[in-house]
Scaffold this active site. Sequence first.
Site, PDB file in Angstrom:
ATOM      1  N   ARG A  26       0.795  -1.214   0.000  1.00  0.00           N
ATOM      2  CA  ARG A  26       0.000   0.000   0.000  1.00  0.00           C
ATOM      3  C   ARG A  26       0.840   1.283   0.000  1.00  0.00           C
ATOM      4  O   ARG A  26       0.607   2.177  -0.798  1.00  0.00           O
ATOM      5  CB  ARG A  26      -0.925   0.014   1.211  1.00  0.00           C
ATOM      6  CG  ARG A  26      -1.942   1.125   1.185  1.00  0.00           C
ATOM      7  CD  ARG A  26      -2.823   1.109   2.428  1.00  0.00           C
ATOM      8  NE  ARG A  26      -3.547  -0.138   2.587  1.00  0.00           N
ATOM      9  CZ  ARG A  26      -4.346  -0.409   3.615  1.00  0.00           C
ATOM     10  NH1 ARG A  26      -4.512   0.495   4.578  1.00  0.00           N
ATOM     11  NH2 ARG A  26      -4.979  -1.559   3.688  1.00  0.00           N
ATOM     12  N   HIS A  72      -8.245  -3.993  -7.338  1.00  0.00           N
ATOM     13  CA  HIS A  72      -8.005  -3.264  -6.078  1.00  0.00           C
ATOM     14  C   HIS A  72      -9.313  -3.139  -5.302  1.00  0.00           C
ATOM     15  O   HIS A  72     -10.011  -2.114  -5.391  1.00  0.00           O
ATOM     16  CB  HIS A  72      -7.446  -1.874  -6.409  1.00  0.00           C
ATOM     17  CG  HIS A  72      -6.742  -1.205  -5.266  1.00  0.00           C
ATOM     18  ND1 HIS A  72      -5.510  -1.625  -4.799  1.00  0.00           N
ATOM     19  CD2 HIS A  72      -7.094  -0.147  -4.492  1.00  0.00           C
ATOM     20  CE1 HIS A  72      -5.114  -0.832  -3.814  1.00  0.00           C
ATOM     21  NE2 HIS A  72      -6.079   0.078  -3.605  1.00  0.00           N
ATOM     22  N   TYR A 128     -18.666  12.860 -13.367  1.00  0.00           N
ATOM     23  CA  TYR A 128     -18.617  14.045 -14.217  1.00  0.00           C
ATOM     24  C   TYR A 128     -17.305  14.176 -14.987  1.00  0.00           C
ATOM     25  O   TYR A 128     -17.282  14.784 -16.054  1.00  0.00           O
ATOM     26  CB  TYR A 128     -18.817  15.308 -13.367  1.00  0.00           C
ATOM     27  CG  TYR A 128     -20.147  15.376 -12.670  1.00  0.00           C
ATOM     28  CD1 TYR A 128     -21.333  15.386 -13.388  1.00  0.00           C
ATOM     29  CD2 TYR A 128     -20.208  15.435 -11.280  1.00  0.00           C
ATOM     30  CE1 TYR A 128     -22.553  15.442 -12.739  1.00  0.00           C
ATOM     31  CE2 TYR A 128     -21.419  15.502 -10.622  1.00  0.00           C
ATOM     32  CZ  TYR A 128     -22.595  15.499 -11.359  1.00  0.00           C
ATOM     33  OH  TYR A 128     -23.800  15.568 -10.722  1.00  0.00           O
TER      34      TYR A 128
END
Length: 883
Positions: free
Chosen positions: A41, A87, A131
Amino acid sequence: MEENLLPPEQTSDNDRTIQVNIEEQMKTAYIDYSMSVIVGRALPDVRDGFKPVHRRVLYAMNELGFSSNKPFRKSAQTVGEVIGKYHPHGDKSIYDTLVRMGQEWAMRYVLVDKQGNFGSPDGDPPAAMRYTEARLHRVAEAMLEDIEKETVDFQLNFDDSREEPTVLPTRIPQLLVNGSSGIAVGMATNMMPHNMTEVVDGCIAYIDNKEITIDQLMAYVKAPDFPTGGIIYGMEGVRDAMATGRGRVVVRGRCHVETRANGREQIIITEVPYQVSRDALTDRIGQLVVDKVIDGVSDVRNESNKEGTRIVIELKQRDAVAQLIINQLYKYSELQTSFGINNVALSKGRPRIMNLKDLISEFVEFRMDVVTRRTRFELRKANERAHVLEGYLKALDHLDEVIALIRASRTPDEAKEALISRSREEKWYISQSVFAPTDFYTQEEGLTETQAKAILELRLQRLTGMERDKIVEEFNGLMDVIKHLTDLLNSESLRYELIKTELTLIKEKFGDARKSEIQYLADEMRIEDLIEEENVVITISHLGYIKRTSATEYRQQRRGGRGAVGSKTREEDYVEHLFVASTHDTMMFFTEKGRCYWMRVYEIPEGEKQSKGRAIQNLIQIPGDDKVKTIIDVKNLDDKEFVQSHYIVLCTKQGIIKKTSLEDFSRPRATGVNAITIVEGDELLHAEMTDGNKEIMMAVKSGRAIRFPEDKVRATGRGAIGVAGIEVDDRNDEVVGMICVNKDDKSKTVLVVSDKGFGKRTAIDEYRITNRGGKGVKTIHVTEKTGSLVGILYVKESEDLIITCKSGITIRTGIVDIREAGRATQGVTLIRLDDGDEIAAISQIEEEAEAETGDLSGEQPAAEAGPDQATENTNDSTTETDN
């Protein structure tokens, strides 16, 4: 210490209760968790510079086909793909990763092309993923290139349903160019971005010399380079980071002072430090003003927009000291920020602190592995294709038999077996006219199962004569490819050269100039670093005064003009020598008595165009009865290969010529050394540096010139006298100049100038080659009108000519404006001289655009330079009036 055991649980007889040490259990679990965070990570891999989430986002976009030449696609589609396949974490973390890779103020080289609201440098959040749209940037595509060629290992994803790469086969040293930051368990990383061009140059330097030191690498990778620019203030912490992997870099915003129409000043901030919000900085400055920490400020506002940063700080009083307020801003606000550098990355699965050389060597080692694996893959595919084409060619050589066997077979399997057995019985081979035996590809006897299957699937149109020619052409091309790939696999040096070539292409595609300026502190500077490297004009007067002046102070004029005052000298003094050099060069001074002295250009005092300069005897130990006659510019006397392959050619007024190796002059001494032994009545006139393959031309006052090969003069030691170069038989005659010409360079011409201001250019071919020591040929028609020959130069049209008169007047004119003429002509007017004035020296200078401006500060108008405002020019020049 008593063991802390878990209490036994109540179980049935069939169950088993295992008692464990809770301390050991917690320790083991925490270590497992921390390693999961470190590896999976928080820390980047040193090879491709990515954490798993970045790698998965780019790989998913590549698999979806969101390339840079395709339309933009919704960010939500990318995020969903990454969550579903690679993921399985929150969508916010994945979308934040995608957004950051597209922010040009966060990434030095963005990896995602963005469309829509991706946030702002002021800390505004991006629009929702439904968007915005994104696709891969070309930089990211270079990191994914060749991933389909088995260049990297793949691993199963979280549910073992598909595979994902463990690392990307990047061609770009991503970890260095974009940096990384992350907080793991018990460790963290904070790596700064760098300039692509510098990093690639550093990688190539490492490939060329594996023993290169950190200091030598820092000549290429100078310091971090932030996407928001700014000024790196001090290099001590940067050097620590480069050498050890840990350090500290101080970054300042860039600002300047402007004066408004009402006379008040305002401070304009145009660049802020990396990761500093412009709104937050504006608010902080405003709060400092309210708290009276900073006085003298009337207003602070953020006028930044899409075009760039602009934070305006208006000052109250006209007499407010802007620089004092700027220093206070550096001290109390985020206009000056420090970053702790902590280069921690995963190397072979383990976290490790790395210096600059470690980071570069790990990347180069990874690229070597990628190139090797790619070459093996391409070789295997080429061999497989060549194997199939080999079968085609064998079948085409036995076409009737193949057709008969296929027609006689009931099933495809039966036809395949028949082809294999018949071809091996009859020992089918490709004809020698198509295939020549090689040591890297050997054809097999008959057909293999793969070839037989391919023949059965062959379309009938491939049986035409034209198609057969195409198969032969493809097969022969594959033989060249296989040979190249085999050589590549067998030679590590060839693979390193290929890596260098690919890195150079990356630099040409994506390399750019630095955004962050480096500002050294006083105690960190070498004297060379303090001096800006620029071209300067070095002038030496007749009485021995020397100075350096920026070349831009000599403006360009048309030939035939009045000229401008170039230097304020005493009436009996005038500028005798002009020379153009870089401030970091070494100057070699040769005196009329044959001595050589050294001085760095930046050690020569700087003066205005009209200033007198400093007495040269105060700078170098020249005796009072000696004077400098010529100067030579050498870039680096420590370059052994260069000094051993170059020579100094010297000539005297009486026509003596001498050649000595530059190596004999490579060890400077404060008291100087003897360059040539001068006989009584003679003096050194000129010296030039050559590579041993030039031709020498010498010109005399009476208008003659001689041309002979340089190898006619053998190299001798510094104390030698020399040999005859040109015959000087008249007591009033003497050598006025020497040039060393390149016979193959047709872009240059010979320029001669007389002391009455006449000159011309002549092609070098008009001067025939003779032996040294002769009389030579006419180079200019000397008359009472032209005066005697005063100088000779070897020039090209992109240069300018600087003429200096004994009165101190100088003029700069383009060489291209001086027309070419034959040897025996008198030339055209180059400068109009006052009565009694004469030309003292001529010099050439590379044409510079900034020198073509009009008036210069401190320059006197034409009325002060002479009695006439304008003069009528003869021959083919036009009337000129000095500005």
